[in-house]
Design an enzyme around this catalytic site. Structure first.
Site, PDB file in Angstrom:
ATOM      1  N   ARG A  28      -7.951  -8.459  -7.141  1.00 36.62           N
ATOM      2  CA  ARG A  28      -9.244  -9.815  -6.934  1.00 36.62           C
ATOM      3  C   ARG A  28     -10.442  -9.118  -7.304  1.00 36.62           C
ATOM      4  O   ARG A  28     -10.782  -8.103  -7.170  1.00 36.62           O
ATOM      5  CB  ARG A  28      -9.019 -10.628  -5.447  1.00 36.62           C
ATOM      6  CG  ARG A  28      -8.477  -9.350  -4.558  1.00 36.62           C
ATOM      7  CD  ARG A  28      -8.489 -10.003  -3.232  1.00 36.62           C
ATOM      8  NE  ARG A  28      -8.621  -9.153  -2.241  1.00 36.62           N
ATOM      9  CZ  ARG A  28      -9.698  -8.479  -1.678  1.00 36.62           C
ATOM     10  NH1 ARG A  28     -10.839  -8.684  -2.284  1.00 36.62           N
ATOM     11  NH2 ARG A  28      -9.214  -7.920  -0.367  1.00 36.62           N
TER      12      ARG A  28
ATOM     13  N   HIS B  64     -16.451   4.964   3.235  1.00 38.18           N
ATOM     14  CA  HIS B  64     -15.762   4.122   2.351  1.00 38.18           C
ATOM     15  C   HIS B  64     -16.197   3.782   0.894  1.00 38.18           C
ATOM     16  O   HIS B  64     -17.883   3.270   1.145  1.00 38.18           O
ATOM     17  CB  HIS B  64     -15.650   3.096   3.421  1.00 38.18           C
ATOM     18  CG  HIS B  64     -14.781   1.860   2.655  1.00 38.18           C
ATOM     19  ND1 HIS B  64     -13.683   1.297   3.503  1.00 38.18           N
ATOM     20  CD2 HIS B  64     -14.107   1.221   1.238  1.00 38.18           C
ATOM     21  CE1 HIS B  64     -13.120   0.746   2.567  1.00 38.18           C
ATOM     22  NE2 HIS B  64     -12.924   0.523   1.313  1.00 38.18           N
TER      23      HIS B  64
ATOM     24  N   LYS C 128       0.827  -1.022  -0.411  1.00 39.05           N
ATOM     25  CA  LYS C 128       0.002   0.096   0.318  1.00 39.05           C
ATOM     26  C   LYS C 128       1.004   1.749  -0.195  1.00 39.05           C
ATOM     27  O   LYS C 128       0.315   2.290  -0.760  1.00 39.05           O
ATOM     28  CB  LYS C 128      -1.820  -0.013   1.440  1.00 39.05           C
ATOM     29  CG  LYS C 128      -1.840  -1.292   0.909  1.00 39.05           C
ATOM     30  CD  LYS C 128      -2.662  -0.828   2.548  1.00 39.05           C
ATOM     31  CE  LYS C 128      -4.225  -2.337   2.363  1.00 39.05           C
ATOM     32  NZ  LYS C 128      -3.588  -3.116   2.357  1.00 39.05           N
TER      33      LYS C 128
END
Length: 634
Positions: free
Chosen positions: A281, A197, A116
């Site tokens: 993914r 989010h 990250k």
């Protein structure tokens, strides 16, 4: 062409991929650890290969064993699912080196986004807004969030509100990240409280076409892990959506992304957004996108891996979809995971269910405790909320405590209905505290049904020559005693709850109150009685003597591994202080002192396996110490 596909995963996602394999004509191959030998995904595949062992590190995290399994089964491709090795570039390279097709992005892309820290630098260079990075060793900007560089699913994440707790939380995050991902690297960034989010589903082929398939609102979280997701987001305006899609497309193009992936952002109340990460993914919450856009993302993953082209324009969205994740865990007790047998799992028709369990499935201690995802689609958000809440409320889950009631409370909360969600929504509205419920009617139904079972089995019911006496039954419910009584009369059954007994059977009891009839379904599993969503255990009239746990003893709330002992004998502690930390189901759990006093014994050490109920440490209370010090002399 992919003919035989090894699914390098387990549970719900393995069954999900198997379902698409059946639809597109690909033969699915499963893998399984020893605890998963009888799991549904193993039975549903065309072939299955054993991975000897029980823990993830011995099984689903063994890239070499997975590649060997694919070759042994004659598979020509590998789908990694999500979690485990799905974002492990070394595993992807090993699959390709074995001559197999990798259903996912290139290993170089996984590498680029796997860290990250490196991913944020790459996105900033591409013009995608990012949060500043803070040094875990010297950060002085609080509150902040510690994050695992290789992490996901909330593991290796800690909120830090002062410098005094920074070192401890960084160390805990590193341990959890190392255990879950094999990489203990962490970093820090400012904590945006009350942020949303929001993520964008991308799908890209090898010929330069990138789709942005809508945004998903994922703000309802516990322990930084999503539990309710929906699309579209109630907070994203058409203008903000255009900017989000543009940023997500730039991110995918900047790294040459191919396949299904997700670009995640934090969205503030002011409408600004900041890049979080790219998940290379399939996401757990991908079904809501499939329901709204009418696509099968797994089918597209397989087609893109075979070289297929995407149409120039993505499909048009239609309606609203919401997903809730059912977990075997206790929200009221720090999300404590549960293990055991799922005696009954049944969701009403009308909603989509992606599940890893069925009646009789065992939920062990080695893996994530998610049982299933329940997804509702409707033309409007309001209709989808109502549909999902009703389906969850009527879902039968017997054998384990779950977060089902919390999900229903959240979906029916007026602020959720208004779309006012954010990442600390559950804490702000105190939703983890169960609503008070009178369980006596359920207990009375259980008592009457048990009596019917004894009668139909010709077991002795007991006999009295004093008709004034009532039959009394005591149950245990969440640690409390629930006593009910009833009496058979010439005109029926008399109760003290103001209920008229309309009908009784071994499996259901119907009551009437003020002209309204209600039927309580009753299921019995050994010494556990399930009445709707209420779990009861009959208390024996004459209990056997049992070993008494020493006063001040702290016991293991679940099976797990001791990862840290924080105290030593002779040390004084306050009530609630951390005695030790257990790891179970891929998360760390603090074991606190029940009382303030002096630690007299520590019975375990780091690395030791413990069972639920094992005594871990004993703290002698302050009043006990005072009482044993002798009397005062005047």
């Amino acid at each position: 062409m992919i003919r035989k596909l090894l699914i390098a995963n387990r549970g719900e996602i393995a069954r999900r991929v198997i379902r698409t394999c059946r639809e597109v004509g690909v033969s699915p191959v499963a893998v399984f650890s020893d605890p998963d030998a009888d799991a549904p995904h193993v039975r549903e595949a065309d072939a299955a290969v054993r991975l000897p062992g029980a823990t993830p590190s011995d099984t689903y995290l063994r890239g070499d064993a997975l590649v060997a399994a694919a070759l042994a089964a004659g598979a020509d491709a590998v789908h990694p699912g999500y979690g485990f090795l799905s974002e492990n570039a070394s595993f992807a390279r090993a699959v390709l080196a074995a001559g197999l097709t990798w259903v996912g992005p290139d290993p170089e892309v996984i590498d680029a986004m796997g860290s990250k820290v490196a991913a944020k630098k790459r996105m900033a260079a591409a013009g995608v807004p990012v949060l500043p990075e803070l040094d875990p060793e010297s950060a002085d900007e609080f509150p902040l969030l510690v994050k695992a560089s290789a992490g996901g699913g909330g593991r290796g994440m800690r909120v830090v509100r002062s410098r005094a707790e920074l070192a401890e939380q960084v160390a805990a995050a590193r341990r959890e990240a190392e255990s879950a991902f094999g990489d203990g690297t962490v970093f820090c960034e400012p904590l945006l409280e009350h942020a949303r989010h929001v993520e964008v589903q991308v799908l890209a082929d090898a010929h330069g076409t990138v789709w942005a398939l809508g945004e998903r609102e994922c703000s309802i979280q516990r322990r930084h892990q999503k539990i309710i997701e929906e699309t579209p987001s109630p907070a994203v305006t058409p203008q903000a959506r255009e900017r989000l899609f543009d940023a997500a497309t730039k991110a995918a193009e900047a790294i040459g992304y191919v396949g299904a992936g997700t670009v995640e952002f934090l969205l503030t109340d002011e409408g600004s957004f900041h890049f979080l990460e790219v998940n290379t993914r399939l996401q757990v919450e991908h079904p809501v996108t499939e329901e709204v856009f009418g696509v099968d993302l797994v089918a597209w993953q397989l087609a893109i891996a075979e070289g297929a082209r995407l149409p120039v324009d993505p499909p048009t969205p239609n309606g609203h979809a919401i997903e809730a994740r059912l977990y075997a865990e206790d929200p009221a007790h720090d999300w404590r995971p549960a293990s055991g047998t799922v005696h009954r799992f049944a969701v009403p028709d009308g909603v989509r269910v992606d599940s890893g369990v069925e009646d009789g499935s065992e939920v062990g201690v080695h893996y994530d405790p998610m049982l299933a995802k329940v997804i509702a689609w409707a033309p409007t958000r309001h209709a989808a909320i109502r549909k999902l809440a009703a389906a969850l409320e009527r879902t039968e889950i017997h054998g384990l405590i779950t977060n089902r009631d919390l999900l229903v409370r959240t979906l029916r909360h007026p602020e959720f209905g208004a779309g006012n969600t954010h990442t600390d929504f559950l804490d702000q509205h105190a939703l983890t505290t169960p609503e008070p419920v009178d369980v006596r009617p359920a207990a009375l139904a259980a008592a009457l049904a048990l009596a019917e079972r004894r009668r139909t089995a010709a077991l002795p019911l007991g006999w009295r020559n004093l008709p004034s006496q009532r039959q009394k039954t005591v149950f245990e419910h969440e640690g409390d005693a629930v006593e009910v009584d009833y009496r058979h009369t010439r005109t029926g059954v008399e109760t003290s709850l103001g209920l008229t007994v309309v009908a009784t059977s071994p499996d259901a009891v119907t009551f009437e109150r003020d002209g309204v009839r209600t039927t309580f379904p009753v299921a019995v599993y050994g010494d556990r009685v399930e009445v709707g969503s209420v779990s009861l255990t009959p208390r024996p009239r004459f209990p056997e003597p049992e070993a008494k746990i020493a006063e001040g003893a702290s016991v293991a709330p679940m099976p797990g591994t001791v990862v840290r002992v924080s105290v030593e004998p002779g040390q004084r502690v306050e009530a609630g202080a951390e005695l030790l930390v257990l790891e179970a189901m891929k998360m760390e759990h603090r074991v606190p002192a029940a009382t303030g006093g002096t630690v007299t014994e520590v019975l375990v050490q780091a690395g030791q396996q413990v069972d639920a109920g094992d005594v871990l440490a004993i703290v002698e209370a302050e009043d006990s110490l005072a009482g044993s010090s002798g009397g005062a002399v005047s």
